[in-house]
Scaffold this motif. Structure first.
Motif, PDB file in Angstrom:
ATOM      1  N   ASP B  12       0.847  -1.202   0.000  1.00 56.93           N
ATOM      2  CA  ASP B  12       0.000   0.000   0.000  1.00 56.93           C
ATOM      3  C   ASP B  12       0.882   1.251   0.000  1.00 56.93           C
ATOM      4  OD1 ASP B  12      -2.672  -1.293   2.163  1.00 56.93           O
ATOM      5  OD2 ASP B  12      -2.272  -1.530   0.016  1.00 56.93           O
ATOM      6  N   ILE B  13       1.943   1.219   0.817  1.00 57.67           N
ATOM      7  CA  ILE B  13       2.866   2.359   0.889  1.00 57.67           C
ATOM      8  C   ILE B  13       3.572   2.537  -0.450  1.00 57.67           C
ATOM      9  CG2 ILE B  13       4.957   3.264   2.004  1.00 57.67           C
ATOM     10  CD1 ILE B  13       4.132   1.676   4.532  1.00 57.67           C
ATOM     11  N   VAL B  14       4.027   1.424  -1.038  1.00 59.64           N
ATOM     12  CA  VAL B  14       4.739   1.473  -2.314  1.00 59.64           C
ATOM     13  C   VAL B  14       3.840   2.026  -3.420  1.00 59.64           C
ATOM     14  CG1 VAL B  14       5.764   0.033  -4.132  1.00 59.64           C
ATOM     15  CG2 VAL B  14       6.357  -0.391  -1.747  1.00 59.64           C
ATOM     16  N   PHE B  15       2.639   1.496  -3.532  1.00 60.44           N
ATOM     17  CA  PHE B  15       1.736   1.920  -4.610  1.00 60.44           C
ATOM     18  C   PHE B  15       1.369   3.390  -4.462  1.00 60.44           C
ATOM     19  CE2 PHE B  15       2.030  -2.150  -5.884  1.00 60.44           C
ATOM     20  CZ  PHE B  15       1.094  -3.096  -5.440  1.00 60.44           C
ATOM     21  N   ASP B  16       1.108   3.799  -3.240  1.00 57.33           N
ATOM     22  CA  ASP B  16       0.726   5.182  -2.998  1.00 57.33           C
ATOM     23  C   ASP B  16       1.846   6.122  -3.439  1.00 57.33           C
ATOM     24  OD1 ASP B  16      -1.073   7.180  -1.609  1.00 57.33           O
ATOM     25  OD2 ASP B  16       0.780   7.482  -0.496  1.00 57.33           O
ATOM     26  N   ARG B  17       3.064   5.811  -3.048  1.00 55.31           N
ATOM     27  CA  ARG B  17       4.224   6.644  -3.389  1.00 55.31           C
ATOM     28  C   ARG B  17       4.515   6.591  -4.885  1.00 55.31           C
ATOM     29  NH1 ARG B  17       8.715   8.653  -0.535  1.00 55.31           N
ATOM     30  NH2 ARG B  17       9.796   9.931  -2.081  1.00 55.31           N
ATOM     31  N   ALA B  18       4.388   5.396  -5.464  1.00 55.23           N
ATOM     32  CA  ALA B  18       4.663   5.238  -6.909  1.00 55.23           C
ATOM     33  C   ALA B  18       3.718   6.114  -7.722  1.00 55.23           C
ATOM     34  CB  ALA B  18       4.516   3.777  -7.315  1.00 55.23           C
ATOM     35  N   MET B  19       2.466   6.126  -7.343  1.00 58.85           N
ATOM     36  CA  MET B  19       1.491   6.915  -8.085  1.00 58.85           C
ATOM     37  C   MET B  19       1.740   8.392  -7.919  1.00 58.85           C
ATOM     38  SD  MET B  19      -1.912   4.650  -8.352  1.00 58.85           S
ATOM     39  CE  MET B  19      -2.659   4.967  -6.802  1.00 58.85           C
ATOM     40  N   ARG B  20       2.170   8.795  -6.738  1.00 55.95           N
ATOM     41  CA  ARG B  20       2.467  10.209  -6.507  1.00 55.95           C
ATOM     42  C   ARG B  20       3.699  10.635  -7.304  1.00 55.95           C
ATOM     43  NH1 ARG B  20       3.574  11.470  -1.080  1.00 55.95           N
ATOM     44  NH2 ARG B  20       3.331   9.364  -0.295  1.00 55.95           N
ATOM     45  N   GLU B  21       4.570   9.641  -7.597  1.00 60.63           N
ATOM     46  CA  GLU B  21       5.767   9.945  -8.385  1.00 60.63           C
ATOM     47  C   GLU B  21       5.494   9.709  -9.865  1.00 60.63           C
ATOM     48  OE1 GLU B  21       9.025  10.602  -7.206  1.00 60.63           O
ATOM     49  OE2 GLU B  21       8.499  10.617  -5.091  1.00 60.63           O
ATOM     50  N   ASP B  22       4.251   9.483 -10.178  1.00 59.89           N
ATOM     51  CA  ASP B  22       3.837   9.313 -11.575  1.00 59.89           C
ATOM     52  C   ASP B  22       4.437   8.064 -12.231  1.00 59.89           C
ATOM     53  OD1 ASP B  22       3.296  11.973 -14.010  1.00 59.89           O
ATOM     54  OD2 ASP B  22       1.953  10.571 -13.002  1.00 59.89           O
ATOM     55  N   SER B  23       4.610   7.025 -11.455  1.00 63.80           N
ATOM     56  CA  SER B  23       5.139   5.774 -12.003  1.00 63.80           C
ATOM     57  C   SER B  23       4.021   4.757 -12.080  1.00 63.80           C
ATOM     58  CB  SER B  23       6.231   5.205 -11.103  1.00 63.80           C
ATOM     59  OG  SER B  23       7.188   6.175 -10.842  1.00 63.80           O
ATOM     60  N   HIS B  24       4.179   3.824 -13.028  1.00 62.93           N
ATOM     61  CA  HIS B  24       3.098   2.863 -13.197  1.00 62.93           C
ATOM     62  C   HIS B  24       3.568   1.429 -13.139  1.00 62.93           C
ATOM     63  CE1 HIS B  24       0.543   6.240 -14.049  1.00 62.93           C
ATOM     64  NE2 HIS B  24       1.490   6.703 -14.844  1.00 62.93           N
ATOM     65  N   ARG B  25       4.883   1.250 -12.963  1.00 65.33           N
ATOM     66  CA  ARG B  25       5.369  -0.126 -12.876  1.00 65.33           C
ATOM     67  C   ARG B  25       6.457  -0.196 -11.814  1.00 65.33           C
ATOM     68  NH1 ARG B  25       8.160  -4.635 -16.113  1.00 65.33           N
ATOM     69  NH2 ARG B  25       9.726  -3.138 -16.809  1.00 65.33           N
ATOM     70  N   VAL B  26       6.258  -1.122 -10.870  1.00 65.12           N
ATOM     71  CA  VAL B  26       7.259  -1.350  -9.824  1.00 65.12           C
ATOM     72  C   VAL B  26       8.035  -2.600 -10.209  1.00 65.12           C
ATOM     73  CG1 VAL B  26       7.617  -1.918  -7.374  1.00 65.12           C
ATOM     74  CG2 VAL B  26       5.821  -0.297  -8.038  1.00 65.12           C
ATOM     75  N   LYS B  27       9.365  -2.464 -10.261  1.00 60.38           N
ATOM     76  CA  LYS B  27      10.182  -3.601 -10.710  1.00 60.38           C
ATOM     77  C   LYS B  27      10.816  -4.364  -9.554  1.00 60.38           C
ATOM     78  CE  LYS B  27      12.797  -3.099 -14.249  1.00 60.38           C
ATOM     79  NZ  LYS B  27      13.855  -2.561 -15.134  1.00 60.38           N
ATOM     80  N   ALA B  28      11.087  -3.642  -8.464  1.00 62.61           N
ATOM     81  CA  ALA B  28      11.726  -4.306  -7.329  1.00 62.61           C
ATOM     82  C   ALA B  28      11.395  -3.570  -6.040  1.00 62.61           C
ATOM     83  CB  ALA B  28      13.245  -4.355  -7.528  1.00 62.61           C
ATOM     84  N   VAL B  29      11.330  -4.317  -4.956  1.00 60.88           N
ATOM     85  CA  VAL B  29      11.101  -3.738  -3.631  1.00 60.88           C
ATOM     86  C   VAL B  29      12.218  -4.229  -2.714  1.00 60.88           C
ATOM     87  CG1 VAL B  29       9.539  -3.645  -1.641  1.00 60.88           C
ATOM     88  CG2 VAL B  29       8.594  -3.706  -3.960  1.00 60.88           C
ATOM     89  N   HIS B  30      12.822  -3.318  -1.967  1.00 62.27           N
ATOM     90  CA  HIS B  30      13.932  -3.672  -1.078  1.00 62.27           C
ATOM     91  C   HIS B  30      13.510  -3.480   0.373  1.00 62.27           C
ATOM     92  CE1 HIS B  30      16.807  -3.829  -4.434  1.00 62.27           C
ATOM     93  NE2 HIS B  30      16.057  -2.870  -4.927  1.00 62.27           N
ATOM     94  N   MET B  31      13.703  -4.532   1.177  1.00 60.56           N
ATOM     95  CA  MET B  31      13.321  -4.439   2.590  1.00 60.56           C
ATOM     96  C   MET B  31      14.456  -4.925   3.491  1.00 60.56           C
ATOM     97  SD  MET B  31       9.362  -5.671   2.617  1.00 60.56           S
ATOM     98  CE  MET B  31       9.145  -4.797   4.165  1.00 60.56           C
ATOM     99  N   ARG B  32      14.428  -4.473   4.751  1.00 58.68           N
ATOM    100  CA  ARG B  32      15.342  -4.973   5.780  1.00 58.68           C
ATOM    101  C   ARG B  32      14.485  -5.640   6.848  1.00 58.68           C
ATOM    102  NH1 ARG B  32      18.190  -1.345   8.839  1.00 58.68           N
ATOM    103  NH2 ARG B  32      20.061  -2.619   8.992  1.00 58.68           N
ATOM    104  N   VAL B  33      14.739  -6.910   7.088  1.00 58.52           N
ATOM    105  CA  VAL B  33      13.950  -7.662   8.062  1.00 58.52           C
ATOM    106  C   VAL B  33      14.874  -8.231   9.133  1.00 58.52           C
ATOM    107  CG1 VAL B  33      12.389  -9.612   8.398  1.00 58.52           C
ATOM    108  CG2 VAL B  33      12.244  -8.251   6.303  1.00 58.52           C
ATOM    109  N   GLY B  34      14.631  -7.851  10.369  1.00 60.92           N
ATOM    110  CA  GLY B  34      15.449  -8.338  11.478  1.00 60.92           C
ATOM    111  C   GLY B  34      15.213  -9.823  11.737  1.00 60.92           C
ATOM    112  N   GLU B  35      16.277 -10.509  12.166  1.00 65.43           N
ATOM    113  CA  GLU B  35      16.193 -11.952  12.477  1.00 65.43           C
ATOM    114  C   GLU B  35      15.172 -12.235  13.552  1.00 65.43           C
ATOM    115  OE1 GLU B  35      20.592 -13.896  11.811  1.00 65.43           O
ATOM    116  OE2 GLU B  35      19.987 -13.270  13.818  1.00 65.43           O
ATOM    117  N   ASP B  36      14.985 -11.275  14.456  1.00 61.18           N
ATOM    118  CA  ASP B  36      14.074 -11.478  15.574  1.00 61.18           C
ATOM    119  C   ASP B  36      12.816 -10.621  15.451  1.00 61.18           C
ATOM    120  OD1 ASP B  36      14.213 -11.245  19.190  1.00 61.18           O
ATOM    121  OD2 ASP B  36      13.464 -12.852  17.897  1.00 61.18           O
TER     122      ASP B  36
END
Lengths: 237, 113
Positions: B12-36
């Motif tokens: 939801d965060i990605v799509f909202d920001r992408a649309m505000r930046e006038d983009s229509h295709r997301v190719k990759a998403v980068h996340m940091r996930v803690g082990e715990d």
């Protein structure tokens, strides 16, 4: 078209955390101390809470008799099915709200938010949330509580704390129940206590029997002390 | 266990920001996930694959950086990486360690065209 990177660098606080924060704010505003009680199914959570309510919860008929020593309490109880737990706890005379999850294996903040709408939080000293019997999922869902109580029983094996580290690492109190059965099952208390001291050094550990009442006074002292610290009507100079 | 809800919120965060930046295709998403963090990376990948179907992130790649648990021992004034679920300082053996990292669930960035 050229690929570009949009930088965010923000924690994704799931919807649950946002609702939990709102719950927590409501609890603070109302001055009610809230505990989230978690355990495996069959550890004796309901029996433990039933005894707590019977011993220290203000009963409607207590109004005239020394209310200062008893706490105004209410319970929110979660189960996948039935309202059996709510019925057992309602015998104490306190208000009980049952959440029947219909399949969810844990309570989440939204379910709790809907349940507390049925209660007058301002009139409470303590709210007990009895979670669904499950040692995995409930540990990762913030409900807005002030303290997390993990309950195990002597019949579950001494390595329980090692098998469910997430639950125990986030517990403020660990209650070891059914100590009246300790000898019958060959319970090795020193092994459990040692495991807990390594996995959950932050937790206050109490051994009790909800059935006989052994050890429960330590639990009541803890609960009253913590409630006192959260009571908005008390000013510490 | 709640990877689906978390991934939906992330998208939801990605799509909202992408649309505000006038983009229509997301190719990759980068996340940091803690082990715990209480989040299983494989389950997150499954959730991503399911939830991104027929959206602007269709066929996008999810890159997860796993962040190890790091603790700080106040008695020794040093950081350490615990080897197991016991957060024991390797120098003094004390367990009252402060957790510095390992609980992250962060959206770092995403790529669009």
């Amino acid at each position: 078209m050229a690929t570009r990177t949009i930088e965010i660098h923000e924690a994704v606080q799931g919807q649950n955390d946002q609702i939990a924060a709102r719950n927590r704010a409501m609890f603070e505003e109302a001055g009610v101390y809230v505990i989230n009680v978690m355990s495996a199914p069959g550890s004796g959570k309901t029996e433990f809470l039933a005894r707590t309510l019977a011993d220290i919860a203000l009963h409607p008929s207590d109004e005239q008799a020394n209310p200062g020593h008893k706490l105004r309490m209410a319970v929110v109880v979660g189960d996948i099915a039935t309202d059996n737990d709510a019925r057992r706890l309602a015998v104490s005379g306190v208000e009980v709200v049952q959440i029947t999850t219909g399949g969810y294996c844990h309570l989440d903040a939204d379910m709790v938010a809907k349940a507390i709408a049925h209660l007058n939080l301002q009139d409470l000293d303590v709210l007990i949330i009895e979670n669904v019997g499950n040692m995995v999922c409930p540990a990762t869902f913030d409900l807005g509580e002030h303290a997390r109580i993990a309950l195990i029983s002597v019949t579950e094996g001494e390595d329980k704390p090692l098998k469910y580290p997430t639950l125990f690492k986030r517990a403020d109190v660990v209650v070891i129940n059914k100590i009246d059965l300790a000898e019958a099952v060959g319970y090795q208390g020193y092994v459990v206590i040692d495991n807990l001291s390594r996995v959950a050094p932050q937790a206050y550990v109490i051994e009790v029997s909800a059935r006989t009442g052994e050890g429960v006074e330590d639990w009541y002292d803890y609960l009253k002390a913590m409630q006192g610290l959260h009571n908005k009507s008390i000013c510490y100079v | 266990m709640h990877e689906v809800g978390l991934m939906q919120h992330t998208l939801d965060i990605v799509f909202d920001r992408a649309m505000r930046e006038d983009s229509h295709r997301v190719k990759a998403v980068h996340m940091r996930v803690g082990e715990d963090a209480g989040v299983v990376p494989d389950a997150l990948q499954l959730a991503f694959a399911a939830l991104s179907q027929n959206t602007m992130a269709n066929n996008a790649v999810l890159e997860i950086e796993c962040v190890p648990v790091r603790c700080f021992c106040q008695a020794c004034n040093r950081k350490f990486t615990p080897g197991d679920i016991f957060y024991e300082c390797p120098t003094c053996g004390k367990l009252a360690a402060e957790v510095l990292s390992g609980h992250e669930f962060e959206l770092v960035s995403f790529e669009v065209d």
